[in-house]
Structures are given as C-alpha cells and as structure tokens.
Design a protein around this motif. Structure first.
Motif, PDB file in Angstrom:
ATOM      1  N   GLY A  92       3.116  -3.190 -11.002  1.00 26.01           N
ATOM      2  CA  GLY A  92       3.868  -4.248  -9.915  1.00 26.01           C
ATOM      3  C   GLY A  92       2.724  -3.979  -8.354  1.00 26.01           C
ATOM      4  N   THR A  93       2.368  -4.274  -8.037  1.00 25.74           N
ATOM      5  CA  THR A  93       2.524  -4.361  -6.374  1.00 25.74           C
ATOM      6  C   THR A  93       3.542  -4.071  -5.223  1.00 25.74           C
ATOM      7  N   VAL A  94       3.018  -3.604  -4.480  1.00 26.60           N
ATOM      8  CA  VAL A  94       4.493  -3.433  -3.132  1.00 26.60           C
ATOM      9  C   VAL A  94       3.918  -4.308  -2.122  1.00 26.60           C
ATOM     10  N   ILE A  95       4.899  -5.176  -2.122  1.00 26.57           N
ATOM     11  CA  ILE A  95       4.732  -6.376  -0.698  1.00 26.57           C
ATOM     12  C   ILE A  95       5.451  -6.100   0.135  1.00 26.57           C
ATOM     13  N   GLU A  96       6.593  -5.336   0.139  1.00 17.21           N
ATOM     14  CA  GLU A  96       7.107  -5.502   1.470  1.00 17.21           C
ATOM     15  C   GLU A  96       8.065  -3.749   1.158  1.00 17.21           C
ATOM     16  N   VAL A  97       7.930  -3.390   2.514  1.00 15.33           N
ATOM     17  CA  VAL A  97       8.723  -2.126   3.014  1.00 15.33           C
ATOM     18  C   VAL A  97       9.657  -1.942   3.576  1.00 15.33           C
ATOM     19  N   LEU A  98      11.087  -1.858   3.746  1.00 12.23           N
ATOM     20  CA  LEU A  98      12.194  -1.616   5.073  1.00 12.23           C
ATOM     21  C   LEU A  98      13.116  -0.970   5.073  1.00 12.23           C
ATOM     22  N   PHE A  99      12.720  -0.356   6.304  1.00 17.30           N
ATOM     23  CA  PHE A  99      13.902   0.913   6.340  1.00 17.30           C
ATOM     24  C   PHE A  99      15.411   0.032   6.979  1.00 17.30           C
ATOM     25  N   VAL A 100      16.059  -0.215   6.465  1.00 13.40           N
ATOM     26  CA  VAL A 100      17.452   0.149   6.473  1.00 13.40           C
ATOM     27  C   VAL A 100      18.159   0.998   6.421  1.00 13.40           C
ATOM     28  N   GLY A 101      19.202   1.240   8.068  1.00 15.06           N
ATOM     29  CA  GLY A 101      19.694   2.932   7.777  1.00 15.06           C
ATOM     30  C   GLY A 101      19.371   3.989   6.690  1.00 15.06           C
ATOM     31  N   GLY A 102      20.035   3.820   6.527  1.00 11.96           N
ATOM     32  CA  GLY A 102      19.179   5.357   5.400  1.00 11.96           C
ATOM     33  C   GLY A 102      18.715   5.265   4.586  1.00 11.96           C
ATOM     34  N   LEU A 103      18.886   3.696   3.869  1.00 20.37           N
ATOM     35  CA  LEU A 103      17.764   3.307   2.847  1.00 20.37           C
ATOM     36  C   LEU A 103      16.366   3.097   2.964  1.00 20.37           C
ATOM     37  N   LEU A 104      16.137   2.923   1.879  1.00 21.66           N
ATOM     38  CA  LEU A 104      14.564   1.772   2.043  1.00 21.66           C
ATOM     39  C   LEU A 104      14.251   1.043   0.991  1.00 21.66           C
ATOM     40  N   HIS A 105      14.111   0.095   1.700  1.00 18.41           N
ATOM     41  CA  HIS A 105      13.960  -1.086   0.620  1.00 18.41           C
ATOM     42  C   HIS A 105      12.286  -1.820   0.062  1.00 18.41           C
TER      43      HIS A 105
END
Lengths: 353, 271
Positions: free
Chosen positions: A295-308
């Motif tokens: 796979g290829t990473v297409i989006e990275v988000l920090f939401v609170g203590g979590l990494l989406h």
C-alpha cells in the motif's frame, strides 16, 4: 425476568405522495426484557420510529402482533395503553404550567388530587426540576423542557417508556449529561426503556440491548459490545463504529482479499457465514514501512492522541488508527510512503453484503 | 475617523426616508381615510337640523336616536342576527378547521381555497344568489333568512384566525395528550379548545362585526320585520342626511372600534 414487550411479524407500509409505497417495517420481531434499556438504532427512514409509534399506538401495524407483558395491545387505542412516550419535539402543552403538564396524564387516570400533587412533586424531583413547577414551558431552556417531557411520561409509571430521539435537539455537552441522566433514571425506576436514535455512540453508551435497523428490518440485535465486535452484515459493521469493508472471495479453505495475502479459515472470525465482504476495524490494521509493501499512504491526520492513516491498497482505501505514542518512538508515516498493511490476528470478520 | 463615518454611503431605506413626497402621500392617505369619519362624528354633535351648517354643540340627536322605537327595534334585529350568526359560524368554522386538519394534504389545499373564495366573491352576487335560492325553496324572507345568510358568509371570516392559530400548534401535542391517556373528547376540551381560544375569540369578534355592518345581503333578504340597523340607516338617508343618521353612525363606529380593540387585546395577551 419476563418479557415486557414482544413484537412479532410487524409490518407497516405507507403510501407516498407520488403514489408509491414505502415499506417502513418488514416483518419485524423484537423481544424486550422487563426492566431493560433497549435502543433502536438506524439511519433516518429505517423504520425505527415507526416501530416505536406502533408500540405507542400512534400507528397501527398492517399485520403482526405487539404484546405488552403477554397481553396483545396492537388494536388497543393509544390512550388506553400502559406505555408512554417522550416525543422528539417534547410536545409539552404550551398553555399549561410544568406542574399541569405533568399532572395531565395522572388526571386522565382519575388519580386523586392529593396523590397527583405528590406524584408531580416526586417526578419533578426525579428530573431535578424542583421549584420550576409554576413555569410555562416557554420559560424553560431546551434541556429543561426535555426533563419536563420525561417527568410527564415517567409520572404515569408506564410499563414501557418510549423515547423518540429525545436528545437530538440538545447540544453535544448537554446530550452527554442527559445520557447519563437517562441511564440513572432507568436504573432507579427500573422501568423498561426503549429509545430510538440514529447516533451509534449514544446507542452504544446507553443500551443493554441494541437493535440495528436497516430499511425496515432489524439486521442485528444484541449487547452493544457484541454488535460492535461481531457485526453480522456490512451495513452494521459500517454503521456502528468505523470499519474497513473490503470485497473478499472464498477459495477452498481460505479467503482472498485483493492486495492481501490469502487468509486461512482458522484466522478469520465469522467464517461460518458465506459472506462476500470482510470487515476490519481501523484499530486492528497494522502498517509497517516497507518499500515492497502492498500500500501507499494517502493521508495522515492527528486526532487527539490518535494517528489516523489512510492507505491505498489495490484501489481500496484502508483506514488504520494507532496511538501517536507508538509513532513517536520510531517511524512516522508520511503521505507517499510505501507500507505493508496487515491485520491483527483474529480481527478479520466475514460479513454479509 | 469621523470623516469616514460621515461619508459612509447611506442605505436605501435612509434615502427613501429623506424623500419628502412619501411623507405627503402618507398624510393624504390618512386624511382620505379618516376625514369622512371625523365629519360624521363631528356633525353628530351639531345642534342644527341642517347637517352641513354648524350651529352649536348638542347631544339631542343621540337622545333622539336612543329613544326612537324603530331604531331600537332595528338595533335588536341586528344584534340578534349578529349573535346567532356569530355563534353558528364559529362552531361550524371550528369543526371545519379541525376536520380539514385530518384531511390529506392535496385535498385540504383545494378545500381551503374553496372556503376562502367567498371573501373575494362580490357581495351583490352572493346576495342575489341567496335571494334566488331562498325564493326557490320558499324560505320566508326576514330575520331568519338574514341570519342563515350571515352565518354562511361569516364562516370564512371566523375561520381565518382559528386556522392561523391551529397551524401554529405542533401536531405532536395532540399525540402527546392521547399518549398520556386522553380520549378524543378530553383532547378537544383540555388541549384543542384552550389552545385555539384566542383564535376563536378573534374569529367570533370578526364575524360579529361583519354581520353587524352588513347592508347588501340584509337589504335583499329583509322582508317584513327584518330591518337591521344598516338597512334602517339606508332608509333614513333616502330622504335626507339628518343629524340623527350621524349620531347613529357614530355609535355604530364606536361599537366597531370597541370590538376590534377587545379582539386586539385578547389575541395579544394570549401570545
């Protein structure tokens, strides 16, 4: 504990203005334990409110039976049923004070004046509105009106209390508070509650039992944890919590998911059903940096203590969620990174379409 | 800073306000509306028998009017007709409003339009039609016939405020009442009626005024002994406008204003 409410084969259709027909309820069965908290969950238009209204007597089912403590009530008029409703719009009587509103139902039962006063005060105390009995509904906040609606229905000590999206008009903070309050009231009164909502978090938080509706049918029913952990269909997996739903195909004793290694039957849960999809919760998706990954990473988000992290694997988007603490210790995914995507053992579930 | 504030372009509203012509037009409209009424009221206090020549202040025409047996009889006729027509039209309008509420959407829109139509039908047409119909069915003319006709054309007027009130009430309120154990009659008495009360009162007062000052329909259907006050006044001025007519008209005006004022106070307070 016996059954407070039994619904058997209830069907209800409505004519649409265009001359068509909407099947709001299709052969619905439901059992509600005495003193339990049941949540009817589903998107709008799925039939959950229609079922509630059939139980209340505000709609008449086309066919099927509804039993209240073993007694058939589906042909009994609304005003004779020992169930009461908290309406979405609260439906308080604008020309009466809070006390008169609560007393109304008791007066209809022919309860004496003295007992009515006692019960009204008791109900006001129960919803923590003591001292506001003399006000008109228009002089109360939305949250307070909600409590009056609750008090009015609870004062009659119904065999089943029906709540039609009671919290949807409140803002988020107030809603969380009222959820706890409703749970408390249900425990304290041990009255059977049936609540309708489209908010899956609310359903998970409040219900002893959650019935998930989809297009007029109950597609799954069970304890919130069971429904969350073992969704039976693609719809349930998607609607409750988040899920990666991927197309899959059985070949012999293993299942193949495009872009992933074949998984043996023993590694999969729910494998007894002959589904065409698998569902995996984002927290069970593992990603590792790998140049030759799938796979290829297409989006990275920090939401609170979590990494989406969103990863594209052979045309499908897979969501992964991990604690950002993990990322701190080493590799931090970035858009464009090649990664190997895998699933935690025992987390891949076969679901029906 | 002050400069920029002063130079800010004005809104259209402000520009219009500064335009003097509109002030004059408004004044003219008010004058046009109220000068004839002021004339009637002022000359009702004139002691001169010749209406248009002022001689001095006097209440003699009021005394005259109030002691005139024919006028008293006509007034009683008018009050009887207005009271009965009001009561009947309000009851019918109430039933109609609630009945139509339950009707399917498409059907009720048409029905509402049908009910509202008499408001724009020329009154003379209604009067001729009613007269022809009553003659056809051999209904005797007179106060009974007038009352029936008034009831009919008062219905839309009584209906308007009732309907407006009915629409403002959330339908789930009735469901809640049923859910709490009220049968249809109790819902009507404890919920529907109190909620509609301001609309009912307003509708009744409106119907009462409309009936009280109706001339055309009453004139057509009067027959022997069916002279209402407006019909009587018309008879009075056939010869000449007397100060007595002015006094009587002023009293009628006062009654109308009082009724409208009461209606206004009631609908305001209930909101």
């Amino acid at each position: 504990m016996g059954a407070a409410l039994t619904v058997r084969g209830v069907t209800k259709s409505f004519a649409t203005p265009e001359g068509g027909e909407v099947h709001a309820l299709k052969d619905v069965d439901l059992d509600v334990e005495d003193g339990s908290f049941t949540v009817l969950l589903g998107p709008s238009g799925c039939g959950k409110t229609t079922l509630l209204r059939c139980v209340a007597g505000l709609e008449t089912p086309d066919s099927g039976e509804i039993m209240l403590h073993g007694e058939r009530i589906d042909q009994v008029p609304v005003w004779k049923r020992r169930v009461n409703t908290v309406f979405q719009s609260y439906a308080l009587f604008p020309h009466m004070t809070v006390e008169r509103n609560i007393a109304f139902g008791l007066e209809m039962d022919g309860i004496s004046r003295k007992d009515t006063i006692d019960k009204v005060n008791e109900a006001l105390q129960m919803v923590r509105l003591d001292g506001l009995g003399g006000r008109k509904p228009s002089q109360l906040s939305g949250g307070q009106q909600q409590r009056v609606a609750l008090a009015r229905a609870l004062a009659k000590q119904p065999e089943v209390l029906l709540l039609d999206e009671p919290l949807s008009a409140l803002d988020l903070k107030l809603r969380r508070g009222m959820q706890l309050e409703l749970k408390r009231l249900q425990r304290e009164t041990s009255i059977t509650f049936i609540l309708v909502t489209h908010d899956q978090e609310e359903a998970m938080a409040m219900g002893d039992q959650v019935a998930v509706f989809d297009s007029g049918e109950i597609v799954q029913i069970g304890a919130p944890r069971d429904v969350y952990l073992a969704p039976r269909t693609r719809f349930v997996a998607d609607f409750i919590g988040e899920a990666n739903v991927l197309p899959a195909q059985w070949s012999g004793d293993s299942i193949s998911i495009p872009g992933f290694d074949d998984l043996h039957r023993s590694l999969i849960v729910g494998s007894e059903s002959a589904g065409e999809f698998v569902a995996v919760r984002p927290e069970n998706v593992i990603i590792e940096q790998a140049e030759s990954g799938n796979g290829t990473v297409i989006e990275v988000l920090f939401v609170g203590g979590l990494l989406h992290v969103e990863v594209e694997v052979q045309g499908s988007t897979v969501s992964a969620r991990q604690s950002s603490m993990v990322a701190e210790s080493g590799w931090m995914p970035a858009i464009g990174d090649r990664v190997q995507v895998g699933f935690r053992a025992g987390s891949v579930r076969v679901v029906e379409a | 800073m002050n400069m920029t504030l002063r130079r800010r372009p004005r809104g259209t509203g402000e520009a219009l306000k500064d335009f003097p012509t509109f002030g004059l037009v408004s004044a003219a409209v008010f004058a046009f509306l109220y000068i004839p009424l002021l004339f009637v009221v002022a000359y009702s206090f004139n002691s001169n028998r010749v209406v248009t020549v002022w001689k001095g202040f006097s209440l003699e025409w009021y005394a005259d009017v109030l002691t005139n047996n024919d006028i008293q009889r006509a007034l009683m006729n008018s009050l009887k007709v207005a009271s009965v027509a009001t009561a009947l039209s309000v009851i019918l309008a109430l039933g109609l409003a609630i009945g139509l509420l339950r009707m399917a959407r498409s059907g009720s829109t048409f029905a509402w339009a049908l009910i509202g139509a008499p408001l724009i039908i020329p009154e003379i047409v209604f009067a001729i039609g009613t007269l022809a119909f009553f003659v056809q069915i051999q209904m005797p003319l007179g106060i009974g016939a007038i009352t029936l006709a008034h009831t009919a054309f008062c219905i839309p007027f009584a209906l308007l405020p009732i309907r407006a009130r009915l629409r403002s009430v959330d339908l789930s309120v009735y469901e809640a009442a049923a859910d709490l154990g009220a049968n249809e009659w109790r819902i009507f008495r404890r919920i529907t009626l109190p909620l509609l009360a301001p609309g009912i009162v307003a509708g009744a007062l409106l119907a009462f005024i409309i009936s009280l000052d109706d001339f055309i329909v009453s004139y057509f259907l009067a027959g022997p002994g069916g002279t209402t006050l407006p019909v009587y006044i018309f008879g009075m001025i056939r010869n000449a406008i007397t100060p007595g007519v002015n006094a009587l008209s002023s009293l009628l005006l006062l009654a109308s204003i009082l009724i409208v004022f009461i209606s206004y106070v009631i609908t305001r307070r209930k909101r």
